[in-house]
Design a protein around this motif. Sequence first.
Motif, short mmCIF file in Angstrom:
data_model
loop_
_atom_site.label_atom_id
_atom_site.label_comp_id
_atom_site.label_asym_id
_atom_site.label_seq_id
_atom_site.Cartn_x
_atom_site.Cartn_y
_atom_site.Cartn_z
N SER A 158 49.83 6.50 -2.51
CA SER A 158 49.70 7.85 -3.04
C SER A 158 50.42 7.98 -4.39
CB SER A 158 50.23 8.89 -2.05
OG SER A 158 51.62 8.72 -1.89
N CYS A 159 51.58 7.29 -4.52
CA CYS A 159 52.28 7.27 -5.82
C CYS A 159 51.39 6.65 -6.87
CB CYS A 159 53.57 6.47 -5.71
SG CYS A 159 54.90 7.30 -4.87
N THR A 162 48.40 9.01 -7.95
CA THR A 162 48.66 10.28 -8.64
C THR A 162 49.59 10.17 -9.83
OG1 THR A 162 50.38 10.70 -7.02
CG2 THR A 162 48.24 11.70 -6.62
N ILE A 172 42.35 4.69 -7.20
CA ILE A 172 42.06 4.56 -5.76
C ILE A 172 41.00 3.48 -5.54
CG2 ILE A 172 41.06 5.75 -3.77
CD1 ILE A 172 42.36 8.33 -4.87
N ALA A 481 54.38 11.38 0.84
CA ALA A 481 53.04 10.98 0.39
C ALA A 481 52.16 12.20 0.17
CB ALA A 481 52.41 10.05 1.42
N ALA A 485 50.65 13.38 -3.37
CA ALA A 485 49.19 13.52 -3.50
C ALA A 485 48.80 14.92 -3.96
CB ALA A 485 48.51 13.19 -2.17
#
Length: 499
Positions: A158-159, A162, A172, A481, A485
Motif C-alpha cells: 500500500s505504501c 500510494t 499496482i 495500510a 491507501a
Amino acid sequence: MDILAGLAEGFAVALTPLNLGLLIAGCFFGTLVGALPGIGPINGVAILLPLAYSLGLPAESALILLAGVYYGAEYGGRISSILLNVPGDASAVMTTLDGHPMAKGGEAGRALALSALASFVGGTAALVMMTVFAPFLGRIAVGFGPGDYVALMVFAFSCLATLVGARPLKTIIGVVIGLMLATIGIDSATGVMRFTMGIPNLFDGMEFLIVVIGLFAISEALLLLESWTPVASTIKAQRDKVGARVREIVGYRWTMARSAVIGFFVGVLPGTGASIASAVAYGVEKRLAQGDDARFGHGDPRGLVAPETANNAAAAGAMVPMLTLGIPGSGTTAILLGALLLFNVTPGPLMFEQRPEVAWGLIASMYMGNIALLVLNLPLVGIFARLLSIDTAYLVPLVVMLTFVGVFSLYGATFDLFLMLLLGFFGYLLRKLGFSLAPVILGLVLGALLESNLRRALSISAGDWAILFETPAAIVFWIAAGLVAASPLLMRARKRKAA
C-alpha cells in the motif's frame, strides 16, 4: 552494550583487507555509475550482482561490495545533476533545482563540495539512527507470526502504490507482474506446475539474477541506445577550498539535521526510497524559509544541502526494514535482499543473532564507506565529471558484455541468456509505457515470502482467515495500510475544504 559489541564485531569484519578493498572498489564503481545519467544505483547493483556471486565471495564481503555501489551511486548522482542539469537517477532530481544554477553562476566547485559534505553528514547521521533502531526493531519483530508478516507486506504494497510517484495504478500493475513472476515454477506444497508452459528450465522458477539483469541492465542498454547522447558540459568541475566549505556547511547544520531525520524515516517506509525523501526535505526547507526563499530554484545552497542530506539518509534508512523485517525499503534494497537470499542468508529479525557478521559487518562498512566516498569525491570529482562525456558506443557494449558473462558464468545455459534478453525487452516496453520497474522487483522478492507466510498462517488456523487480524501488530499494520491507501483521498478532501 549489545549495540557497541555488535558494532565492534562489525568493524572487525569490515576492516579486513579483502572487505576494505571491496568497499573502496564498490564506492568507486558506484560513484561512476551514479554519475552516468540514467544508470543509477539500482542498475549499478544489478550489473555487479552476478560478478559478486560468481567470485565466490563470503556473503558479508559480497554485500559490502554491493552496498558500496549503492552508497557510491547516491553520491555520484549529484555530479551530473550539478554540472549538466541531468540527474543520474530520480533521487538526484531535486539537486538540479539549485545545484545547477550555482554551477552556471560560476560556483560549480562550491556546489560539488557542499553536496559532498552534506551527503556525508546525512549518511553518517542516518547510520547512527540505523545502529540504534535496527536491533531494537529486530527484537520487536522476533515475536511476529506469519499473520503479522502478511499484514506487514500488505502495508508495504500500500505504501508503494500510494507514495511512489503519481501513477498508483501502474505501480499496482507492476507489483502484480512481480507477484506473477514469483509464482512461476513447481508449487513446492502441491507439486502443481504454474506458468511453466512445459519448459523444463522454468520448473524451478525464474532465477532472481536473470530477472533483475534482464529488466534493469538490458532495458537500460536499449534506452541508452535509443536516447542518450553524451552531453558536453561547458561547466568545469574545479577543485574548491574544502576548509572553507567545511566552515560554511556548519552554518547549515539545522537544515542538515532536519533533512537527515526526514530522509531516514521516509527511507524506512517500505517502497519509498531516496527520491521521495529528497523532495520532502526540499519542500520542508523551502516552506521554513518563507520570506527568505527568493533564491530557491536559482542557486540557494539550502536547496542543494537539504535534498543531498536527505537522499543519503534515506539510502541508510531503506536498509533498516530490509535487515530487520526482510522487507526492502527501496528498489535497490530489493535487489540487495535478493542477493542475501542468493547467499543463503535470510534477512529478518533473527539475522542480528544468527548472522551477526553479515548484519553488523554491513553497518560498519557503511560507516567506512561514507568516509571513503568523501575522500574519493572531493579530490577526484574532476575525473568523475570527465566520464560524463563517455560515448554510448563504448558504454552499451560494456554493460551488455558484463551481463552476458555474468549470467553465463553462473548458470551455463543459453536458455537463460535468451530469457534475460526477453525480460530485457519486456522491461524496455514497461519503461516506455511509463511503468517503474522497482514495484516489479519488490513484487517478485516479496511474492514468495507473502505466499509462504499466508500458507503457514492458514495452515496454523486450519483455514480460518481471522488469524490475519488476531494480534495487535497485525491490526496496527492493517490500519496503517488502510490509512496509507486512503491518504490521497483524504488529502484531496482537505484541499477542497481549504479552497
